[in-house]
Design a protein around this motif. Structure first.
Motif, short mmCIF file in Angstrom:
data_model
loop_
_atom_site.label_atom_id
_atom_site.label_comp_id
_atom_site.label_asym_id
_atom_site.label_seq_id
_atom_site.Cartn_x
_atom_site.Cartn_y
_atom_site.Cartn_z
N ALA A 87 36.05 54.65 49.59
CA ALA A 87 36.97 54.92 50.70
C ALA A 87 36.66 54.04 51.90
O ALA A 87 37.57 53.60 52.62
CB ALA A 87 36.89 56.40 51.09
N HIS A 88 35.39 53.73 52.13
CA HIS A 88 35.06 52.93 53.31
C HIS A 88 35.47 51.47 53.16
O HIS A 88 35.36 50.69 54.12
CB HIS A 88 33.57 53.05 53.67
N CYS A 89 35.97 51.09 51.99
CA CYS A 89 36.49 49.74 51.78
C CYS A 89 37.95 49.60 52.16
O CYS A 89 38.47 48.48 52.25
CB CYS A 89 36.32 49.33 50.32
N LEU A 90 38.64 50.71 52.34
CA LEU A 90 40.08 50.67 52.58
C LEU A 90 40.36 50.74 54.07
O LEU A 90 40.47 51.81 54.65
CB LEU A 90 40.78 51.80 51.83
N GLY A 91 40.47 49.58 54.68
CA GLY A 91 40.78 49.50 56.10
C GLY A 91 42.22 49.07 56.31
O GLY A 91 43.15 49.85 56.20
N ASP A 92 42.43 47.79 56.54
CA ASP A 92 43.75 47.24 56.81
C ASP A 92 44.44 46.89 55.49
O ASP A 92 44.33 45.78 54.99
CB ASP A 92 43.60 46.00 57.69
N LEU A 93 45.19 47.83 54.94
CA LEU A 93 45.84 47.59 53.64
C LEU A 93 46.85 46.45 53.70
O LEU A 93 47.06 45.75 52.71
CB LEU A 93 46.55 48.87 53.16
N GLU A 94 47.46 46.27 54.84
CA GLU A 94 48.48 45.22 54.96
C GLU A 94 47.88 43.83 54.78
O GLU A 94 48.59 42.86 54.54
CB GLU A 94 49.15 45.30 56.33
N ASN A 95 46.56 43.75 54.87
CA ASN A 95 45.91 42.45 54.83
C ASN A 95 44.86 42.37 53.72
O ASN A 95 43.99 41.51 53.73
CB ASN A 95 45.25 42.16 56.18
N THR A 96 44.92 43.29 52.74
CA THR A 96 43.89 43.36 51.71
C THR A 96 44.47 43.00 50.34
O THR A 96 45.54 43.49 49.96
CB THR A 96 43.27 44.76 51.65
N TYR A 97 43.73 42.18 49.62
CA TYR A 97 44.15 41.70 48.30
C TYR A 97 43.03 41.92 47.28
O TYR A 97 41.85 41.83 47.62
CB TYR A 97 44.51 40.21 48.35
N PHE A 98 43.43 42.15 46.05
CA PHE A 98 42.50 42.41 44.94
C PHE A 98 42.60 41.26 43.95
O PHE A 98 43.69 40.88 43.52
CB PHE A 98 42.88 43.73 44.27
N ALA A 99 41.44 40.69 43.58
CA ALA A 99 41.39 39.56 42.63
C ALA A 99 40.55 39.97 41.43
O ALA A 99 39.33 39.78 41.42
CB ALA A 99 40.81 38.32 43.30
N PRO A 100 41.17 40.55 40.39
CA PRO A 100 40.40 40.93 39.21
C PRO A 100 39.83 39.70 38.51
O PRO A 100 40.48 38.66 38.43
CB PRO A 100 41.43 41.65 38.33
N GLY A 101 38.60 39.84 38.01
CA GLY A 101 37.98 38.73 37.29
C GLY A 101 37.65 37.54 38.16
O GLY A 101 37.40 36.45 37.63
N TYR A 102 37.62 37.71 39.47
CA TYR A 102 37.32 36.60 40.38
C TYR A 102 36.00 35.95 40.00
O TYR A 102 35.00 36.62 39.73
CB TYR A 102 37.25 37.11 41.81
N ARG A 103 36.01 34.62 39.99
CA ARG A 103 34.78 33.90 39.61
C ARG A 103 34.87 32.46 40.11
O ARG A 103 35.88 31.79 39.93
CB ARG A 103 34.62 33.93 38.09
N ASP A 104 33.81 32.02 40.76
CA ASP A 104 33.68 30.62 41.19
C ASP A 104 34.86 30.15 42.02
O ASP A 104 35.37 29.04 41.85
CB ASP A 104 33.48 29.71 39.98
N GLY A 105 35.33 31.00 42.91
CA GLY A 105 36.39 30.61 43.84
C GLY A 105 37.80 30.74 43.30
O GLY A 105 38.76 30.46 44.02
N GLY A 106 37.96 31.17 42.05
CA GLY A 106 39.28 31.27 41.46
C GLY A 106 39.66 32.69 41.10
O GLY A 106 38.81 33.55 40.88
N ALA A 107 40.96 32.94 41.04
CA ALA A 107 41.50 34.25 40.67
C ALA A 107 42.31 34.07 39.39
O ALA A 107 43.54 33.93 39.43
CB ALA A 107 42.36 34.82 41.79
N PRO A 108 41.65 34.05 38.23
CA PRO A 108 42.33 33.73 36.98
C PRO A 108 43.40 34.73 36.57
O PRO A 108 44.28 34.40 35.76
CB PRO A 108 41.19 33.69 35.95
N TYR A 109 43.35 35.94 37.10
CA TYR A 109 44.33 36.97 36.72
C TYR A 109 45.22 37.36 37.90
O TYR A 109 45.85 38.42 37.88
CB TYR A 109 43.60 38.20 36.16
N GLY A 110 45.28 36.49 38.89
CA GLY A 110 46.20 36.70 39.99
C GLY A 110 45.56 37.39 41.19
O GLY A 110 44.42 37.87 41.15
N LEU A 111 46.34 37.43 42.27
CA LEU A 111 45.94 38.05 43.52
C LEU A 111 46.96 39.15 43.80
O LEU A 111 48.16 38.90 43.88
CB LEU A 111 45.95 37.01 44.63
N TRP A 112 46.48 40.38 43.96
CA TRP A 112 47.34 41.56 44.00
C TRP A 112 47.20 42.25 45.35
O TRP A 112 46.11 42.69 45.72
CB TRP A 112 46.97 42.51 42.87
#
Length: 257
Positions: free
Chosen positions: A93-118
């Motif tokens: 819960a303490h990770c959820l601050g400004d939802l309008e400006n928050t993105y999730f990158a599953p599988g993020y690795r070495d600067g890339g988002a191979p499965y997209g930015l959500w």
């Protein structure tokens, strides 16, 4: 009453941060969403040893949370869980601050988002967290927008959810320290720090690993957070015990998200 939060402007202070029988959630509306997943049959490191996570099916479901996009830096960890609309992630819960400006990158690795930015679109947070930041309620669920008419669970899969684990359950943790560009993995036995908080000893789980999934037999049984926002030293981490309140949050997100 569960509060669905479209946005919370407060800034995060630190990005890490009952019974002995195991009970899988048995919610009629989400029965098909639950059940232990089959994990990759890869050699695991010894218990209590932290390594770079393999780029496998488990790690694909875990991602970093970013402020404003990849260039904004990642500050917490989240993971995809099974849901009716296939668009729900779990984090602290303490990770959820400004939802309008928050993105999730599953599988993020070495600067890339191979499965997209959500992009996050909504949050399900317990009232006692909203009102008083109760560490026992430091677990939350959020929804993410579709990308190219696909939902995140369709792309990477999702973890089932399991509550009320034994006090000594062996837990696997996958998370992203803020200064690392690849996820870390550690598994170890756990103990109850209190009736409502679980404790694990794993090195190097520093700032940024808040929200990391705690997996028991491939199912989400908690997230890194709770006591001291998940811990003040990287060698010891905490998770709120997933009880009735977290189950209700999950039900709300999985069915109504």
């Amino acid at each position: 009453m569960i509060q669905r939060l479209p946005s919370r402007p407060e800034r995060l202070p630190r990005a890490r941060g009952r019974r002995a029988s195991r009970i899988l959630l048995s919610l009629a509306a989400v029965t098909a969403l639950l059940g232990v997943d089959v994990s990759d049959a890869l050699a695991e490191p010894p218990l209590g040893v932290t390594v770079t996570a393999a780029a496998d099916a488990r790690a694909r479901r875990v991602g970093a949370l970013f402020a404003g996009g990849l260039e904004g830096g990642h500050f917490c960890t989240a993971s995809v869980v099974r849901s009716e609309d296939r668009d729900v992630i779990a984090t602290a819960a303490h990770c959820l601050g400004d939802l309008e400006n928050t993105y999730f990158a599953p599988g993020y690795r070495d600067g890339g988002a191979p499965y997209g930015l959500w992009k996050l679109t909504g949050a399900y947070v317990a009232p006692d967290w909203t009102d008083g930041r109760d560490p026992d309620d430091d677990i939350a669920f959020a929804t993410v927008e579709s990308v190219d008419d696909r939902q995140v669970e369709d792309v990477v899969g999702g973890f089932p959810v399991a509550a009320e684990q034994p006090a000594d359950a062996t837990v696997s943790v996958v998370g992203y320290p803020s200064r690392e560009e690849s996820p870390l993995y550690c598994a170890n036995g756990t103990t109850l720090f209190s009736e409502t908080q679980r404790r694990i000893e794993c090195p190097d789980l520093s700032g940024g690993t808040s929200g990391s999934p705690w997996l028991v037999d491939g199912a989400l049984a908690g997230v890194l957070g709770g006591y001291e926002d998940g811990g003040t030293v990287p060698e010891v981490s905490y998770s709120a015990v997933m009880g009735d309140q977290a189950v209700e949050l999950y039900r709300e997100a999985a069915v109504n998200g």
